[in-house]
Design a protein around this motif. Sequence first.
Motif, PDB file in Angstrom:
ATOM      1  N   SER A 168      40.322  45.954  47.870  1.00 47.91           N
ATOM      2  CA  SER A 168      39.686  44.694  48.249  1.00 47.91           C
ATOM      3  C   SER A 168      38.176  44.856  48.416  1.00 47.91           C
ATOM      4  O   SER A 168      37.398  43.978  48.020  1.00 47.91           O
ATOM      5  N   GLY A 169      37.734  45.969  48.988  1.00 50.02           N
ATOM      6  CA  GLY A 169      36.297  46.200  49.139  1.00 50.02           C
ATOM      7  C   GLY A 169      35.600  46.326  47.808  1.00 50.02           C
ATOM      8  O   GLY A 169      34.516  45.763  47.603  1.00 50.02           O
ATOM      9  N   PHE A 170      36.216  47.049  46.866  1.00 53.57           N
ATOM     10  CA  PHE A 170      35.618  47.220  45.545  1.00 53.57           C
ATOM     11  C   PHE A 170      35.614  45.900  44.769  1.00 53.57           C
ATOM     12  O   PHE A 170      34.666  45.621  44.018  1.00 53.57           O
ATOM     13  N   VAL A 171      36.657  45.091  44.941  1.00 49.63           N
ATOM     14  CA  VAL A 171      36.709  43.784  44.263  1.00 49.63           C
ATOM     15  C   VAL A 171      35.534  42.924  44.703  1.00 49.63           C
ATOM     16  O   VAL A 171      34.845  42.291  43.872  1.00 49.63           O
ATOM     17  N   GLN A 172      35.269  42.885  46.010  1.00 44.63           N
ATOM     18  CA  GLN A 172      34.161  42.084  46.516  1.00 44.63           C
ATOM     19  C   GLN A 172      32.812  42.628  46.037  1.00 44.63           C
ATOM     20  O   GLN A 172      31.902  41.856  45.695  1.00 44.63           O
ATOM     21  N   TYR A 173      32.677  43.955  45.990  1.00 43.58           N
ATOM     22  CA  TYR A 173      31.434  44.552  45.501  1.00 43.58           C
ATOM     23  C   TYR A 173      31.210  44.205  44.032  1.00 43.58           C
ATOM     24  O   TYR A 173      30.095  43.845  43.623  1.00 43.58           O
ATOM     25  N   ALA A 174      32.264  44.290  43.224  1.00 41.83           N
ATOM     26  CA  ALA A 174      32.137  43.982  41.805  1.00 41.83           C
ATOM     27  C   ALA A 174      31.757  42.525  41.582  1.00 41.83           C
ATOM     28  O   ALA A 174      30.911  42.201  40.730  1.00 41.83           O
ATOM     29  N   LYS A 175      32.329  41.623  42.347  1.00 40.46           N
ATOM     30  CA  LYS A 175      32.056  40.193  42.170  1.00 40.46           C
ATOM     31  C   LYS A 175      30.630  39.825  42.573  1.00 40.46           C
ATOM     32  O   LYS A 175      30.000  38.970  41.939  1.00 40.46           O
ATOM     33  N   HIS A 176      30.099  40.484  43.602  1.00 41.55           N
ATOM     34  CA  HIS A 176      28.781  40.102  44.114  1.00 41.55           C
ATOM     35  C   HIS A 176      27.639  40.961  43.580  1.00 41.55           C
ATOM     36  O   HIS A 176      26.498  40.507  43.542  1.00 41.55           O
ATOM     37  N   GLN A 177      27.934  42.204  43.178  1.00 44.45           N
ATOM     38  CA  GLN A 177      26.874  43.105  42.745  1.00 44.45           C
ATOM     39  C   GLN A 177      26.869  43.382  41.242  1.00 44.45           C
ATOM     40  O   GLN A 177      25.818  43.626  40.659  1.00 44.45           O
ATOM     41  N   LEU A 178      28.054  43.358  40.615  1.00 42.37           N
ATOM     42  CA  LEU A 178      28.145  43.688  39.196  1.00 42.37           C
ATOM     43  C   LEU A 178      28.266  42.464  38.305  1.00 42.37           C
ATOM     44  O   LEU A 178      27.973  42.539  37.114  1.00 42.37           O
ATOM     45  N   CYS A 179      28.723  41.343  38.855  1.00 41.46           N
ATOM     46  CA  CYS A 179      28.847  40.105  38.081  1.00 41.46           C
ATOM     47  C   CYS A 179      27.722  39.145  38.462  1.00 41.46           C
ATOM     48  O   CYS A 179      27.387  39.014  39.642  1.00 41.46           O
ATOM     49  N   GLY A 199      26.152  35.348  38.964  1.00 39.19           N
ATOM     50  CA  GLY A 199      26.754  34.160  39.548  1.00 39.19           C
ATOM     51  C   GLY A 199      27.332  33.196  38.541  1.00 39.19           C
ATOM     52  O   GLY A 199      28.277  32.473  38.846  1.00 39.19           O
ATOM     53  N   SER A 200      26.787  33.181  37.319  1.00 38.73           N
ATOM     54  CA  SER A 200      27.240  32.229  36.304  1.00 38.73           C
ATOM     55  C   SER A 200      28.354  32.786  35.419  1.00 38.73           C
ATOM     56  O   SER A 200      28.884  32.069  34.573  1.00 38.73           O
ATOM     57  N   ASP A 201      28.700  34.074  35.592  1.00 38.04           N
ATOM     58  CA  ASP A 201      29.710  34.714  34.724  1.00 38.04           C
ATOM     59  C   ASP A 201      31.079  34.605  35.384  1.00 38.04           C
ATOM     60  O   ASP A 201      31.510  35.507  36.113  1.00 38.04           O
ATOM     61  N   SER A 202      31.767  33.516  35.131  1.00 36.95           N
ATOM     62  CA  SER A 202      33.080  33.296  35.750  1.00 36.95           C
ATOM     63  C   SER A 202      34.136  34.245  35.193  1.00 36.95           C
ATOM     64  O   SER A 202      35.078  34.612  35.900  1.00 36.95           O
ATOM     65  N   SER A 203      34.012  34.650  33.917  1.00 37.77           N
ATOM     66  CA  SER A 203      34.994  35.559  33.334  1.00 37.77           C
ATOM     67  C   SER A 203      34.934  36.930  33.997  1.00 37.77           C
ATOM     68  O   SER A 203      35.960  37.583  34.204  1.00 37.77           O
ATOM     69  N   CYS A 204      33.727  37.379  34.355  1.00 38.91           N
ATOM     70  CA  CYS A 204      33.570  38.657  35.043  1.00 38.91           C
ATOM     71  C   CYS A 204      34.215  38.590  36.422  1.00 38.91           C
ATOM     72  O   CYS A 204      34.909  39.520  36.848  1.00 38.91           O
ATOM     73  N   THR A 205      34.006  37.492  37.123  1.00 42.54           N
ATOM     74  CA  THR A 205      34.602  37.320  38.451  1.00 42.54           C
ATOM     75  C   THR A 205      36.120  37.294  38.369  1.00 42.54           C
ATOM     76  O   THR A 205      36.814  37.877  39.207  1.00 42.54           O
ATOM     77  N   ALA A 206      36.648  36.626  37.344  1.00 42.17           N
ATOM     78  CA  ALA A 206      38.103  36.554  37.175  1.00 42.17           C
ATOM     79  C   ALA A 206      38.689  37.937  36.886  1.00 42.17           C
ATOM     80  O   ALA A 206      39.752  38.294  37.402  1.00 42.17           O
ATOM     81  N   ARG A 207      37.987  38.719  36.083  1.00 40.25           N
ATOM     82  CA  ARG A 207      38.471  40.064  35.779  1.00 40.25           C
ATOM     83  C   ARG A 207      38.400  40.957  37.010  1.00 40.25           C
ATOM     84  O   ARG A 207      39.256  41.832  37.208  1.00 40.25           O
TER      85      ARG A 207
END
Length: 501
Positions: free
Chosen positions: A146-157, A159-167
């Motif tokens: 869960s911690g890595f998921v949140q880091y990936a969504k906020h730091q690696l993706c 804001g406009s890349d919804s496909s990255c957030t979904a992955r």
Amino acid sequence: MRERITFIQKLGDSLEPSSLKINGGVISGPEVKAVREDRVTLALEELPTELQSLLKGVHELHIRWISPEPYESVSPLLARLPPGFHLFFTPGKGDHTASNKLCSTLSEIFGHVNCSTPAESFTSLPSDRFSHSTAFQYYQPLETLSGFVQYAKHQLCSGSDSSCTARADTLAKASSLDISYDTISHALKVTTLWPYQRQPIHATSRPWSRTEVGVLSADKPATLDAHELGISGLLTVLGQDSKPSVTMFTFASRHRDAESAFSTKILEPVGLHPTLQIQLESNKPPATDAYCSPHAYFTLPKGIFADKYQLGDDLFLASKNLTALRYISQPVDLEAPEYVMKGWGSAVLLQLTPPKSDKAQPWTAEIPLHLRYLEPNRGGYETIEVPYPAVFWACTAEEGTKFPNNPFERVNLGYDGLFGPRTVFWHVEPRPLGGGQLQNAIRVPVLDLDKSAWVNIGTAVAVLVGFAWVAWRLAAVYLSSGYGNEAAAPVTEAGKEKKRQ
């Protein structure tokens, strides 16, 4: 950035090329039962700034996370580890900045990581055996990403890349996550594995990356050597190919399927010296043309440990169906309570002794463990989770056999560095009886803070009463011996004469 998405089916399964639809940078197909592996390779300059500065001071860094949920895999994705968060690390020469920042950066990425610095929290791996081992090891239980998921969504993706957030959200259902970096490649590889299950074929490429998609299955061509595995199926480079290409290839692999399973349990009564029993389905070696021996590799959190002196007694080992303690990380303090220890715990490699029989039969091995005193709490009990070990048969390959890196190779697992380069690992699948997770819970009694005030008062009273009793007995002996009267009596002339004589 390069990306490889692979669906791997079991032997005999296949997919017709016409069932895959390719439209520019998108591929889609029917639902198949397979293991999915995603691998993303990133150059150093493609990473966030804080990761770049950290990795520039690192020689090797390998993170392995394994889910506590049981999962089925297929060849060649068979290498296993105990569930939890594993880290293998070799610092760069002359630069301690990366080492000092490593634990804090890991906490930002994965959530609460309990280490402080490698010097205090990590254990050293042996450097006198084989050169393919890293310098340090760290482990802690970690049930989710869960911690890595949140880091990936906020730091690696973005804001406009919804496909990255979904992955990134799909990582919550992954069975394992591998992250590797070394100074030779100057690239970070992130590999995610989802278990063998039904899942649709779908992938989308990105304009700035190369995306390769494979729908493969295990194969056994006639030219296959004993130490090789075969793969066949369909490959497509999105944005480049208009239809999939048929492929078949073979490669040497050190990780194979023993085609058997095991489970573990804590024997009753538990006490402060629990015994972990490993129940194996078969005592039959997976290879008949090589020397094979079964092993169990443990990563024990610091609340529980194995005693190397107890495991050095040959008669005791034989009574537990154990052959020898092949490795234990050092140092292991046998007396310290859990809450004063700075190290993460200990890694243990045990060779097991299967019963000799002409026919395959189930058997058990027992591993004696010891609990540490845990930190007091409110309630008087604490739970320790003992992760399942990785169980495998280590078999020797023929003289001259080489195992170069293959497309699905998984290295730096902790135990692979304890064996020679020609060792083949035949993995036994962990399968808990009655379901459940890949860990055994032990309920440990601890000091209850709600009742500790009475303990303090009782201890003080007991000490005072004991002291008073000892003082009274000494005084009684002194008075009854007559030493006081003798000291007060006058010395007569006869006594003086006797002393002069």
